[in-house]
Write a protein that holds these residues in place. Structure first.
Motif, PDB file in Angstrom:
ATOM      1  N   HIS A  45      92.423  61.853 191.712  1.00  0.00           N
ATOM      2  CA  HIS A  45      92.457  63.053 190.891  1.00  0.00           C
ATOM      3  C   HIS A  45      91.109  63.254 190.202  1.00  0.00           C
ATOM      4  N   VAL A  46      90.824  64.521 189.903  1.00  0.00           N
ATOM      5  CA  VAL A  46      89.579  64.873 189.224  1.00  0.00           C
ATOM      6  C   VAL A  46      89.784  64.731 187.711  1.00  0.00           C
ATOM      7  N   VAL A  47      88.887  64.023 187.058  1.00  0.00           N
ATOM      8  CA  VAL A  47      88.924  63.873 185.597  1.00  0.00           C
ATOM      9  C   VAL A  47      87.758  64.665 185.027  1.00  0.00           C
ATOM     10  N   VAL A  48      88.013  65.496 184.028  1.00  0.00           N
ATOM     11  CA  VAL A  48      86.970  66.357 183.476  1.00  0.00           C
ATOM     12  C   VAL A  48      86.984  66.308 181.959  1.00  0.00           C
ATOM     13  N   THR A  49      85.809  66.218 181.364  1.00  0.00           N
ATOM     14  CA  THR A  49      85.712  66.291 179.914  1.00  0.00           C
ATOM     15  C   THR A  49      84.398  66.944 179.520  1.00  0.00           C
ATOM     16  N   THR A  50      84.358  67.530 178.328  1.00  0.00           N
ATOM     17  CA  THR A  50      83.128  68.190 177.885  1.00  0.00           C
ATOM     18  C   THR A  50      82.954  67.992 176.388  1.00  0.00           C
ATOM     19  N   VAL A  91      93.511  55.431 190.291  1.00  0.00           N
ATOM     20  CA  VAL A  91      94.843  54.876 190.022  1.00  0.00           C
ATOM     21  C   VAL A  91      95.610  55.900 189.186  1.00  0.00           C
ATOM     22  N   ALA A  92      96.859  55.585 188.837  1.00  0.00           N
ATOM     23  CA  ALA A  92      97.599  56.500 187.960  1.00  0.00           C
ATOM     24  C   ALA A  92      96.872  56.585 186.623  1.00  0.00           C
ATOM     25  N   PRO A  93      96.585  57.788 186.132  1.00  0.00           N
ATOM     26  CA  PRO A  93      95.840  57.927 184.882  1.00  0.00           C
ATOM     27  C   PRO A  93      96.664  57.433 183.697  1.00  0.00           C
ATOM     28  N   ALA A 135      92.233  48.322 182.446  1.00  0.00           N
ATOM     29  CA  ALA A 135      93.484  48.484 181.693  1.00  0.00           C
ATOM     30  C   ALA A 135      94.517  49.247 182.511  1.00  0.00           C
ATOM     31  N   ALA A 136      94.054  50.282 183.215  1.00  0.00           N
ATOM     32  CA  ALA A 136      94.975  51.072 184.034  1.00  0.00           C
ATOM     33  C   ALA A 136      95.610  50.175 185.097  1.00  0.00           C
ATOM     34  N   ALA A 186      90.541  63.445 178.354  1.00  0.00           N
ATOM     35  CA  ALA A 186      89.946  64.260 179.416  1.00  0.00           C
ATOM     36  C   ALA A 186      91.088  64.962 180.132  1.00  0.00           C
ATOM     37  N   ALA A 187      90.749  65.974 180.908  1.00  0.00           N
ATOM     38  CA  ALA A 187      91.763  66.675 181.694  1.00  0.00           C
ATOM     39  C   ALA A 187      91.859  66.038 183.072  1.00  0.00           C
ATOM     40  N   LEU A 188      92.969  66.293 183.741  1.00  0.00           N
ATOM     41  CA  LEU A 188      93.205  65.700 185.048  1.00  0.00           C
ATOM     42  C   LEU A 188      93.697  66.793 185.990  1.00  0.00           C
ATOM     43  N   VAL A 189      93.068  66.890 187.128  1.00  0.00           N
ATOM     44  CA  VAL A 189      93.293  68.011 188.029  1.00  0.00           C
ATOM     45  C   VAL A 189      93.446  67.514 189.464  1.00  0.00           C
ATOM     46  N   ARG A 190      94.357  68.149 190.191  1.00  0.00           N
ATOM     47  CA  ARG A 190      94.475  67.883 191.638  1.00  0.00           C
ATOM     48  C   ARG A 190      93.640  68.952 192.333  1.00  0.00           C
TER      49      ARG A 190
END
Lengths: 316, 316
Positions: free
Chosen positions: A48-53, A150-152, A207-208, B39-43
């Motif tokens: 999955h894509v993880v995004v932060t700003t 992995v699972a977030p 940790a995940a 953070a956000a998580l996206v498929r």
């Protein structure tokens, strides 16, 4: 025209400036198109894509007399890399926006870029694009994009019976900021911790994989951020001061300035350690320290009591 | 406490403000974790990751008396969506950073968010995260993340013999900006085009699938941007004015203000049409207009001659 680092930006062409900044950003093998086209193109790892700003504004998030441009570069990258880390992800790509005053010397953005690049290199991430424009104050806008293989781990997964654990320095940056505010420059190790936090970039995925039930990075304060996990997970969290380490330099600053050193640990932000909950003590990975427990109820207590510090209501 | 749109931001709590902004951003089905966690998580759809970022600074990129907050929201989203479009990609996810002065009324960021959300909805993209902080001026930082499901189209792929084609309005925004600068508010259609550009969001993928050899969006001016394709592809480009459309309102503004209307078309920016090259006229898709040709050499000519307008050197 050769550029000099003490040249004011108003005398530097926009394209030259961008080029001089971009020169500091090596492009990883996963980058198919780096800076220069309409957009960058990246081959991302599976997941999955993880995004932060995050935004950093001069005078509000940093001061040029308290931190070098290179320090600010490190910190701007670190706080975003840490947010991705806190989901159990890893950053592969960042973008960077800078508004810069015309009277600023060229050396500032260049040193900033060097620090930013050094921090990104710690996780193998590339700065693939950005935007530079004139503004009255320095504003830094960073976006980090990563992959969660992995699972977030969210803030909402803690359940009663879990243990609370911490990985990384906590309270050091607050100690450093306090001495800077009082006009001192030492203990150097604390001032450095404020200028360049050292988030535990390998601990998020660790940790995940170990089965953490909830996780976040501590950027606003240990108690304040624990309240987020408690609220999102609808549980109560109790932190035990006996298990919270007070490093020697914090003791020293505390007695020199008449401050209770545990306050730095409980309320200090900007160190970006990870705070997580695990089903039991046995599943807490190496490098983590159990510092509390999860129970039924709501809110955060310290040694079983209401915590008076670290106010809640923040005015914009 | 109920929020009022005319309330100054200095009287609004940070969390309330963020919540009121985020309320305007519906989360698409591909969003697993939206705003609120670290953070956000996206498929993401399969394909390469396309990333772009832009800053808009009040006074430099927009003026509050020339465009409503909602307009600025549309435009801030549009210019980033357009950059992804120009690679042949489609945006699925955006982040938004805002620095806002304390005396600004709450209505501004809320109307901005509404416009931003409306523009993102045009391509089905979600705003998954952001950051709001106090600053002396309004700064908008946008990052768009998309997927390129076909081979991306870069600026560097044009070859001699290709045709040059354009899709979308060109010159309209410049016409609108010109009348605003002279204190007028009409022709309304041009002013609206400046306030809310309408990039051809379906044309990027369409061109990529049709075999476009090079592509970019026109944000700085037709000749100026064609020079980028010429330079990156190491070719010469000739634009033919006979094939460039001058819409009626641009004719009208030209004769009213004594400006050559073709200048708007050749040098105007901010409409965000797509400029692309194709191997031959037969491969140019519907909705595109052939406006020039690619040859051996370097630089851009207009009707075979050097173009005097649209200067090159930009000082920061």
């Amino acid at each position: 025209m050769a550029l000099r680092e003490n040249q004011p930006l108003s005398e530097v062409g926009e394209f030259e400036l961008v080029e001089a900044i971009v020169d500091n950003f090596p492009q990883g093998e996963h980058v198919l198109v780096g800076p220069g086209d309409d957009a960058a193109l990246v081959r991302a790892p599976k997941g999955h894509v993880v995004v932060t700003t995050d935004l950093l504004v001069e005078g509000r998030h940093f001061r040029r007399d308290w931190a070098s441009a290179r320090d600010v570069g490190h910190r701007a990258a670190a706080q975003n890399l840490s947010d991705v880390n806190a989901m159990g992800g890893r950053t592969h790509t960042l973008t960077l926006g800078l508004t810069l005053p015309g009277d600023l010397e060229l050396g500032w953005p260049l040193e900033f870029a060097r620090g930013f690049a050094e921090e990104c290199a710690k996780v193998g991430a590339s700065v693939v694009g950005g935007d530079v424009t004139r503004g009255d104050a320095i504003v830094v806008a960073v976006t980090a994009i990563g992959t969660c293989s992995v699972a977030p781990v969210l803030r909402s997964g803690a359940t009663p019976g879990d243990v609370v654990a911490l990985c990384g320095r906590q309270g050091w940056a607050a100690g450093g900021l306090t001495v800077l505010k009082r006009g001192f420059r030492s203990p150097r190790v604390l001032v450095e911790a404020y200028r360049r936090p050292e988030p535990p970039y390998d601990a998020g995925l660790q940790a995940a994989e170990a089965g953490a039930s909830a996780m976040m990075d501590v950027s606003d304060g240990l108690v304040a951020d624990a309240r987020h996990i408690a609220a999102e997970s609808r549980v109560a969290i109790d932190l035990r001061t006996a298990d919270l380490e007070i490093p020697e330099p914090l003791e020293a600053v505390g007695s020199a300035l008449g401050v209770e050193p545990m306050d730095f640990v409980l309320t200090g932000g900007e160190d970006h350690p990870l705070l997580a909950t695990f089903p039991d003590a046995a599943s807490v990975p190496e490098g983590w320290r159990v510092v509390g427990s999860v129970g039924e109820g709501s809110g955060v207590t310290v040694d079983g009591e209401e915590f008076a510090g670290a106010g809640g209501w923040v005015h914009f």
